[in-house]
Design an enzyme around this catalytic site. Structure first.
Site, mmCIF file in Angstrom:
data_model
loop_
_atom_site.group_PDB
_atom_site.id
_atom_site.type_symbol
_atom_site.label_atom_id
_atom_site.label_comp_id
_atom_site.label_asym_id
_atom_site.label_seq_id
_atom_site.Cartn_x
_atom_site.Cartn_y
_atom_site.Cartn_z
ATOM 1 N N ASP A 158 0.821 -1.222 0.000
ATOM 2 C CA ASP A 158 0.000 0.000 0.000
ATOM 3 C C ASP A 158 0.852 1.268 0.000
ATOM 4 O O ASP A 158 0.436 2.307 0.505
ATOM 5 C CB ASP A 158 -0.951 0.029 1.211
ATOM 6 C CG ASP A 158 -1.802 -1.220 1.301
ATOM 7 O OD1 ASP A 158 -2.439 -1.554 0.295
ATOM 8 O OD2 ASP A 158 -1.823 -1.854 2.370
ATOM 9 N N LYS B 49 2.472 2.107 -5.086
ATOM 10 C CA LYS B 49 3.174 1.563 -6.266
ATOM 11 C C LYS B 49 2.399 1.821 -7.549
ATOM 12 O O LYS B 49 2.989 2.020 -8.610
ATOM 13 C CB LYS B 49 3.405 0.055 -6.095
ATOM 14 C CG LYS B 49 4.395 -0.309 -5.002
ATOM 15 C CD LYS B 49 4.670 -1.802 -4.959
ATOM 16 C CE LYS B 49 3.466 -2.599 -4.504
ATOM 17 N NZ LYS B 49 3.060 -2.298 -3.119
ATOM 18 N N GLY C 291 -3.932 -4.412 -4.440
ATOM 19 C CA GLY C 291 -4.705 -3.328 -5.035
ATOM 20 C C GLY C 291 -3.849 -2.153 -5.442
ATOM 21 O O GLY C 291 -2.968 -1.733 -4.702
ATOM 22 N N HIS C 292 -4.076 -1.647 -6.644
ATOM 23 C CA HIS C 292 -3.397 -0.449 -7.123
ATOM 24 C C HIS C 292 -4.452 0.567 -7.539
ATOM 25 O O HIS C 292 -5.374 0.235 -8.291
ATOM 26 C CB HIS C 292 -2.504 -0.763 -8.331
ATOM 27 C CG HIS C 292 -1.277 -1.537 -7.979
ATOM 28 N ND1 HIS C 292 -0.535 -2.225 -8.906
ATOM 29 C CD2 HIS C 292 -0.659 -1.728 -6.802
ATOM 30 C CE1 HIS C 292 0.488 -2.815 -8.308
ATOM 31 N NE2 HIS C 292 0.431 -2.521 -7.036
#
Length: 430
Positions: A13, A16, A40-41
């Site tokens: 987190d 990135k 998650g992004h």
């Protein structure tokens, strides 16, 4: 031009997604090399927010080739849902823009069932997984019973593999008091999804080798963070894959000599999702303020992240085990307005000063952070695009972090927007 690996230097987190998206403008190929759709992004481009879990961040750029390597565990249904979601936002992701390793092991519905059942059985000792079947899928891969993407082309192969798989998983389900999985419905599900995902399957290592030989710039995108690594993280509160930069080679089918530059991503403070040790956690007003300002909620799970001061000990470990070339420091603006800011420079355990986090989870729980207090700044750093726009005390904070972690800050992110980034050194120039 160098090939660049992007990894998280904390517990994931770290931002990135934005950094990879920023760098992907100069890349020709963007590669995911580990993890699954538990990562998650969030990308914010021209005011539009894209939430990705499995697809590489470069997928929103039409001219780039996105690749999912053999080190990733692939949920075909989650993949198609993510592709459909992007299509609704005007982004088309076809086989011409996305290639997936035919050797990538698949996550099946039974993996999700087992993941949630085992996590529930642990009670207060639960690890805090996303319940998406990542761990059980990796277990099957290592035990040589996984069904891989390329297997979908042959119903007989899948039938034989399901027989082996169900012997193992049904025994576990019986032990947990759950219903067994029948082969026929699962086989039907796989045969139904096969025509939609097989067009993306390919020999990824060969595609990447040809790209390298043609002088293409390759960007390797990691998921999670170093301290969630199965070997070097806060075990057992870790993910089920290797999250280090070295996995970029193994998880894509390329030799380690092609990894020219390692970019570590770190927040200007520290966060963590789920259970596990967190020496600098602030379970108080400071932690609440960091969480609110930083909008610290998981992209995948929506869970609130635990927040605390910057831990230079952990990031220094990440720099060492990844051979980090430079750091991208994110969310500096979240610290705007604090009168003083603390940085963890070491740990104290039973009167002994430590310069690293011990491997034992029991000892990790008992370490006390040793803080250095620095002056904060009242001016806003949000949206700054040059060092000249930063307060002197903010620059001093960054320079002290560089000293403590043993790596230079080569990129600085001052908001979720793509363009609000100060690039000190271009990673693609090595």
């Amino acid at each position: 031009m160098a090939n660049v690996v992007v990894i998280g230097a904390q517990w994931g987190d770290e931002g990135k997604g934005k950094i990879v998206d920023c760098l992907s403008e100069k890349a020709d190929v963007v590669v995911r090399f580990q993890g699954g759709h538990n990562a998650g992004h969030t990308l914010v481009i021209d005011g539009v927010t894209y939430k990705l879990s499995l697809l590489p961040a470069g997928v929103v750029r039409p001219s780039k080739l996105s690749v999912i390597g053999n080190g990733v565990v692939l949920d075909p249904w989650a993949l198609l849902a993510e592709i459909d979601g992007l299509r609704q936002q005007g982004v088309e992701v076809g086989p011409d823009r996305l290639r997936i390793a035919d050797t990538a092991p698949m996550i099946l519905p039974l993996h999700r069932t087992l993941d949630r059942a085992r996590e529930g059985a642990l009670g207060k000792a639960r690890i805090g997984t996303t319940g998406r079947g990542i761990g059980p899928a990796y277990e099957d891969k290592v035990a040589r019973r996984a069904i891989r993407l390329g297997d979908l082309a042959d119903a007989d192969v899948i039938t034989r593999k399901l027989d082996v798989l169900l012997v193992h998983h049904n025994a576990l389900l019986r032990g947990l008091g759950l219903d067994e999985i029948e082969r026929a419905p699962l086989l039907a599900e796989l045969m139904a999804v096969a025509p939609r995902v097989l067009p993306y399957a390919d020999t990824v290592w060969l595609i990447l080798d040809k790209a390298r030989r043609a002088g293409k710039r390759i960007l390797f995108e990691g998921a999670q963070g170093t301290m969630l690594d199965i070997d070097h993280g806060t075990y057992p509160f870790v993910t089920s894959s290797t999250t280090l930069a070295s996995q970029a080679a193994a998880g894509s089918g390329m030799g380690p000599a092609v990894l020219d530059y390692i970019l570590g991503i770190s927040k200007a403070y520290t966060t963590r999702v789920g259970a596990g040790p967190f020496p600098t956690e602030q379970a108080n007003e400071i932690g609440r303020m960091l969480g609110e300002r930083g909008r610290e909620f998981g992209t995948v799970t929506g869970r609130a992240r635990r927040c605390g001061w910057f831990d230079a000990v952990l990031v220094r470990q990440a720099v060492t085990v990844n051979s980090v070339s430079g750091i991208a420091l994110t969310k500096l603006d979240v610290l705007d307005g604090f009168e003083e800011i603390k940085v963890c420079t070491g740990y104290c355990l039973d009167g002994e000063l430590l310069d690293h986090l011990p491997a034992s989870s029991v000892r990790q729980d008992r370490v006390e952070p040793v803080y250095e207090t620095m002056a904060g700044w009242r001016e806003s750093t949000q949206g700054a695009r040059s060092w000249a726009e930063l307060p002197a005390t903010a620059v001093k904070y960054i320079r002290r972090i560089e000293e403590l972690i043993g790596a230079p800050v080569h990129l600085l992110s001052t908001s979720p927007e793509r363009d609000d980034t100060i690039m000190v050194r271009d990673p693609f120039l090595g």
